[in-house]
Design an enzyme around this catalytic site. Structure first.
Site, PDB file in Angstrom:
ATOM      1  N   SER A  53       0.811  -1.214   0.000  1.00 39.99           N
ATOM      2  CA  SER A  53       0.000   0.000   0.000  1.00 39.99           C
ATOM      3  C   SER A  53       0.844   1.264   0.000  1.00 39.99           C
ATOM      4  O   SER A  53       2.069   1.232   0.029  1.00 39.99           O
ATOM      5  CB  SER A  53      -0.894  -0.003   1.242  1.00 39.99           C
ATOM      6  OG  SER A  53      -0.095   0.232   2.395  1.00 39.99           O
ATOM      7  N   SER A  54       0.146   2.380   0.059  1.00 36.47           N
ATOM      8  CA  SER A  54       0.821   3.673   0.104  1.00 36.47           C
ATOM      9  C   SER A  54       1.494   3.923   1.452  1.00 36.47           C
ATOM     10  O   SER A  54       2.173   4.919   1.628  1.00 36.47           O
ATOM     11  CB  SER A  54      -0.180   4.794  -0.196  1.00 36.47           C
ATOM     12  OG  SER A  54      -1.236   4.752   0.743  1.00 36.47           O
TER      13      SER A  54
END
Length: 146
Positions: A72-73
């Site tokens: 993910s970010s």
């Protein structure tokens, strides 16, 4: 018989600098992408992802050579925390540019190079001495003694 002249000659790779600066140190190489969120303990710089080949190994103070980021970010947040904790890599060399790894390089403020003219995984092994020049976009390798 060993060719001493070849052993002393560094290997120079040319690529594209992502973050400027120069750092030199011991390489830590993995052919597996690294997950930030849930894959790294930012306080120790240790890979904690259960099935990763570097599980239990810290990248703190090493030149991290890896394909790139996965997940993910949260990747940039975890690596920013590693910088603040003093456990970030000295520099990074990677092969696949993504927004996650680019932002991670920027928030860590470590010299980083991508898009090399030769395969870094064929040339760099953990323990080799590596100099990353993010300004020039070069990676210099000195092979460790065997």
């Amino acid at each position: 018989m060993r060719d001493i002249e070849t052993e002393l000659r560094p290997i120079l790779l040319h690529g594209r600098g992502v973050v400027g600066g120069v750092a030199e140190g011991e390489a830590l190489v993995t052919r597996e992408t690294i997950s930030g969120w849930g894959g790294v303990n930012a306080m120790t710089g240790t890979v904690i992802e259960s099935r990763h080949e570097l599980k239990g190994t810290s990248f703190a103070g090493k030149v991290l050579v890896f394909p790139g980021a996965k997940g993910s970010s949260g990747w940039s947040g975890v690596f920013h925390t590693a910088r603040l904790a003093g456990t970030a890599p000295l520099a990074m060399v990677f092969t696949t540019m993504t927004t996650k790894v680019a932002l991670g390089c920027v928030v860590m403020r470590v010299p980083s190079v991508v898009d090399l003219d030769r395969d870094p995984f064929a040339l760099i092994e953990s323990g080799d001495r590596v100099r990353v020049d993010g300004d020039a976009g070069t990676v210099t390798i000195w092979k460790r003694e065997r």
